[in-house]
Each structure stands twice: as C-alpha cells, then as structure tokens.
Design a protein around this motif. Structure first.
Motif, PDB file in Angstrom:
ATOM      1  N   ALA A  52       0.826  -1.210   0.000  1.00  0.00           N
ATOM      2  CA  ALA A  52       0.000   0.000   0.000  1.00  0.00           C
ATOM      3  C   ALA A  52       0.862   1.262   0.000  1.00  0.00           C
ATOM      4  O   ALA A  52       0.582   2.231  -0.727  1.00  0.00           O
ATOM      5  CB  ALA A  52      -0.944  -0.004   1.197  1.00  0.00           C
ATOM      6  N   SER A  53       1.923   1.258   0.807  1.00  0.00           N
ATOM      7  CA  SER A  53       2.766   2.455   0.895  1.00  0.00           C
ATOM      8  C   SER A  53       3.533   2.694  -0.404  1.00  0.00           C
ATOM      9  O   SER A  53       3.764   3.844  -0.800  1.00  0.00           O
ATOM     10  CB  SER A  53       3.749   2.319   2.069  1.00  0.00           C
ATOM     11  N   THR A  54       3.929   1.606  -1.092  1.00  0.00           N
ATOM     12  CA  THR A  54       4.637   1.764  -2.372  1.00  0.00           C
ATOM     13  C   THR A  54       3.720   2.368  -3.422  1.00  0.00           C
ATOM     14  O   THR A  54       4.106   3.291  -4.155  1.00  0.00           O
ATOM     15  CB  THR A  54       5.161   0.401  -2.864  1.00  0.00           C
ATOM     16  N   ILE A  55       2.488   1.856  -3.489  1.00  0.00           N
ATOM     17  CA  ILE A  55       1.527   2.367  -4.479  1.00  0.00           C
ATOM     18  C   ILE A  55       1.174   3.820  -4.189  1.00  0.00           C
ATOM     19  O   ILE A  55       1.200   4.679  -5.075  1.00  0.00           O
ATOM     20  CB  ILE A  55       0.264   1.485  -4.505  1.00  0.00           C
ATOM     21  N   PHE A  59       2.056   7.187  -6.398  1.00  0.00           N
ATOM     22  CA  PHE A  59       0.956   8.074  -6.800  1.00  0.00           C
ATOM     23  C   PHE A  59       1.253   9.502  -6.354  1.00  0.00           C
ATOM     24  O   PHE A  59       1.186  10.449  -7.141  1.00  0.00           O
ATOM     25  CB  PHE A  59      -0.351   7.578  -6.172  1.00  0.00           C
ATOM     26  N   GLY A  60       1.609   9.645  -5.084  1.00  0.00           N
ATOM     27  CA  GLY A  60       1.829  10.979  -4.528  1.00  0.00           C
ATOM     28  C   GLY A  60       3.040  11.673  -5.115  1.00  0.00           C
ATOM     29  O   GLY A  60       2.983  12.872  -5.424  1.00  0.00           O
ATOM     30  N   ALA A 320      -1.941   7.184 -10.990  1.00  0.00           N
ATOM     31  CA  ALA A 320      -1.966   5.718 -10.978  1.00  0.00           C
ATOM     32  C   ALA A 320      -0.861   5.150 -11.863  1.00  0.00           C
ATOM     33  O   ALA A 320      -0.265   4.116 -11.547  1.00  0.00           O
ATOM     34  CB  ALA A 320      -3.329   5.211 -11.454  1.00  0.00           C
ATOM     35  N   GLY A 321      -0.566   5.816 -12.975  1.00  0.00           N
ATOM     36  CA  GLY A 321       0.555   5.397 -13.814  1.00  0.00           C
ATOM     37  C   GLY A 321       1.872   5.518 -13.073  1.00  0.00           C
ATOM     38  O   GLY A 321       2.753   4.653 -13.187  1.00  0.00           O
ATOM     39  N   GLY A 322       2.002   6.586 -12.287  1.00  0.00           N
ATOM     40  CA  GLY A 322       3.191   6.739 -11.459  1.00  0.00           C
ATOM     41  C   GLY A 322       3.298   5.653 -10.404  1.00  0.00           C
ATOM     42  O   GLY A 322       4.396   5.180 -10.078  1.00  0.00           O
ATOM     43  N   ALA A 323       2.150   5.240  -9.849  1.00  0.00           N
ATOM     44  CA  ALA A 323       2.138   4.156  -8.862  1.00  0.00           C
ATOM     45  C   ALA A 323       2.612   2.845  -9.483  1.00  0.00           C
ATOM     46  O   ALA A 323       3.398   2.100  -8.880  1.00  0.00           O
ATOM     47  CB  ALA A 323       0.723   3.996  -8.295  1.00  0.00           C
TER      48      ALA A 323
END
Length: 457
Positions: A52-55, A59-60, A320-323
């Motif tokens: 979760a933290s990686t995604i 994103f952030g 989301a692409g960045g995630a």
C-alpha cells in the motif's frame, strides 16, 4: 521477492492484465492501473506491509511533480478555447498559407494549439472547418485528418505542459526548460515528416484512386461557421498567441538565464522563481483570464470550474501510472528488464524508443507508455553517456505512433472527422509512426553533437 526470468514473466502478465482490463472489460484506466499495480506487487512477493505504501508513494510523488502544472495547463487551454484564441490562431495561419497549402497550415495550427489543449478538444474544434476545406480545395479529408492528428499528438507526447512529457522529465530529473527547447524542435520535425509530407503523399494516393468523401451535410456546417464568424468578437492574433507564449517564455528564461549569467548573479533567484513551471503556469492562467475577459460569454469562475472537472480524471490516471511505475522499480522488474535488454547492445536512444513504442502499441495510452518506460529505464539512462534530455525525448517519441483501435484517440479521430477505420489507420496510425521514427532520427543526430549543444550534458 522473485528474481531472474520470473520477473519478466510477471511483467508480461502485468501488461496483459492492464490490456485485458482496459480493452476487454473497458475498465477506467485509473482503476486498471491500480489493480495492475496491486497484482504485480503480490505476484513478485513484495512484503504485504509495503504494498500500500509503495503504491500510494508512487501516486503521490508523481502528482507532487506535475499535478499543479497539469491542472493549470488545462485551465489555460480552456480559456484559449472559450475566448476564440485557438480559432484566431488557426485562421491567421490558414490565411497566410492559402488554400493550396492548407494541410501545412492546419498542421502548424494543430502544433501550436496542441500544446495547451488536449487532442479531443482540438479535433472537435477543427473538424467542421476541415470538412469544409476538403470540399472547397478537393484535398483528401484523410490528408487533413493526418495533418491535425499527427501535429497535436507530437506536441502532446513531447511538449510540456502536457502530463506525459512532464512525468518523463520528473522521473529522469531533467531541466524542463532545456527539455522544452529540444523537445519542441523534435516535435516540429516529426510534424513536418509525419503530418505534412506524408499527408501530401496520401492526397496524391487518394486522387490517383479516386477516393473522396461526399460531405452530404456540409452546407449546414458552412452556415454555422459563417454565422460564428459574423457574430462572435475575437481576440487579435497577437493577443491570442501571447496567451500561449507568456508561461512558455517564463519557463525558458528560468532555465537559460542562469546558464548565461551564472548562479551567483543577483537576478538569477528571481528569474528562477518566475520560471518555475508551477509559478509560470499560474501567471499564464491569470494572464489568460484577463486577456479573455472581453471575449467570453461566461464568467471566469465558471470556465475555471469546468476545467477543474476535466482535470480530476487526468490527474487520477497520471498518478496511478506513477504508482505502477513505482511498483516496477521497487520490485526490481524495471532494473531487470533494462539489464536484460542492455545485453543485446541496443543503443540507449533506440532502447528508450522501442520500449515506449511497444507499450504504447500494446495498451493504447501514450501517457501510460511514457510513464512506464521512464520508470523502467531511469537507472540505465543515468548510467549511460547519452544526454538524459535526449533519452527523455526518445521515450516521448515512442509514444506518438502505432495507435490501434485499443486507443480511444483512434476512435476520436475516426468519429470527429467522419473517416473510415481503414483511413484512420492510413492517416493516423501510419502517419504517427512515421513521425515517431523521424523524431528518433533527429535526436540521434543531435546526440552526435551533445558535447557542444547547450544544456545537453
């Protein structure tokens, strides 16, 4: 976590999941990217507490770099559209070139207006005029569709403030002002080859084969265009162009003044502040609102609110692409793919182009392809001897062509210009591919002089 060839298998499965989600089940790209990121993390054995933290971190971090400027860029384009600045620019260029050279005029108009405005808006605005032009000039409608679609996609893929090149520049840590200069030159070369020269070839081919559209509804379109010309107040060409140029010039000054004067000059901090992409775009939006005010029928607040509605989904998909890119990096997939391909001694510029082009062709989205490729190759690019700015442009060039029916833009072009699927492939898919290849050739030539050209090393 997994290692070796199994990582490649997981990556291919992840791309397949992304494709099936978007194409087969027609999931929104934002949801599809998040699902793909989650499944990829689980399949490689990432610790459950880190997923979760990686995604969310990916994103952030992506939105922290481009979120503000993307939102402001949409607002700037909205003001240009609402006040008639885009129409003024295109009409002025068309009048200068004349009807005989109207495809070139349309390509240049699309090239300029495609910088602040997203493709579908440009297609909607130009489509009626292009159908009238095709009837009047007897120039193939496929030629006009090729000219406008290739030109706008070249600027969308290569020129800030559009999201895709912004993400690439953030991922590779390059100066956006210097990147802008070389990217816009490359985009112009690609537009000439894929949009104008190839478009002329299409016109000759259609004339030879007697292939033309009939335009049964053209009279109604002509009446609407004439009525608009007579009743709507429009800004002058210079006013219209200034809306586009103000933020661009500020960004360029922020990049090149420090190179010329040195960081110790007292003027440099102020110039850097004004040239920051977020500050420059904010100044640009305020300027656009002031210039547009006499020519708009709605309030400035309403136009900004409409733009904000469009921004939301764009930012979600971009984030989301960045995630997904962050997951590829954190799991080691990106490094393994880059290392594996490096064994084939593929030149780095070609490698950047190929990976971007393959992902673009496979899943349809230019933005997703560019973000994913930048994430995969960031380490390899940093370790190479080739300018990261040229590598960034090569990645962006790979996102231009080979648009297939899994790309929403493919259907937008076919629908708005009312041309067949076959003609959309001839004009847009092939034209874009030619543009991408010519962009790659151009930056390959630039790489030969990267030691003397300013800002590349």
């Amino acid at each position: 976590m997994l290692t070796g060839p199994l990582l490649i298998g997981v990556f291919l499965l992840a791309i397949a999941i992304l494709l099936v989600s978007i194409i087969k089940f027609r999931l929104n790209a934002f949801i599809a990217l998040l699902i793909t990121s989650l499944v990829t993390s689980i399949l490689v054995g990432m610790p459950i507490g880190d997923i979760a933290s990686t995604i969310s971190g990916g994103f952030g971090s992506t939105l922290s770099g481009i979120g503000i400027v993307t939102g402001l860029g949409v607002m700037l384009g909205k003001f240009m559209f609402e006040c008639g600045a885009i129409e003024t620019i295109s009409n002025a260029i068309l009048n200068k070139f004349g009807e005989k050279n109207s495809p070139a005029a349309i390509a240049i108009s699309g090239f300029l207006t495609g910088i602040p405005v997203f493709g579908d808006v440009v297609y909607i605005m130009f489509a009626p005029m292009l159908r009238v032009l095709s009837k009047k000039t007897n120039i193939s409608m496929v030629t006009f569709a090729c000219a406008i679609s290739v030109a706008t996609t070249c600027t969308y893929s290569l020129v800030i403030p559009t999201p895709a090149p912004l993400v690439v520049s953030e991922s590779l840590g390059i100066d956006v002002g210097i990147f802008f200069v070389y990217a816009i030159l490359t985009a112009f070369v690609a537009t000439i080859t894929g949009g104008i020269l190839y478009g002329k070839f299409l016109d000759k081919q259609d004339k030879k084969n007697g292939h033309f559209y009939t335009f049964e509804d053209i009279e109604e379109i002509e009446d609407e265009l004439e009525a608009t010309k007579e009743t709507r107040p429009m800004p002058s060409f210079m006013k219209s162009l200034s809306i586009l140029l103000v933020p661009i010039m500020l960004i360029l000054l922020g990049s090149f003044v420090p190179l010329a004067l040195g960081d110790n000059n007292s003027v440099v901090p102020l110039v850097k502040f004004l040239g920051d992409k977020n500050v420059a775009m904010l100044i640009g939006v305020i300027y656009a609102a002031l210039i547009s005010k006499p020519y708009i029928t709605r309030s400035i607040s309403d136009i900004m609110n409409d733009a904000a509605d469009q921004i939301g989904l764009i930012l979600l998909i971009t984030g989301a692409g960045g995630a997904f890119g962050k997951v590829l990096q954190a799991t080691g997939i990106a490094d393994y793919i880059a290392g594996s391909l490096s064994q084939f001694s593929i030149p780095i510029l070609l490698l950047c182009f190929l990976i971007s082009q393959i992902i673009r062709c496979a899943q349809g989205s230019t933005t997703v392809a560019l973000m994913t490729t930048a994430s995969i190759l960031s380490g390899t690019i940093a370790a190479s001897s080739v300018s990261p700015i040229l590598c960034a442009i090569a990645i962006c060039a790979g996102g231009i062509g080979l648009s297939l029916p899994n790309d929403s833009g493919f259907w937008a072009i076919s629908r708005f210009f009312k041309i067949s699927v076959q003609d959309t492939i001839r004009g847009w898919t092939v034209g874009g591919f030619i543009a991408g290849l010519s962009a790659l050739a151009f930056i390959s030539i630039l790489s030969l002089f990267q030691n003397v050209l300013p800002g590349l090393l």
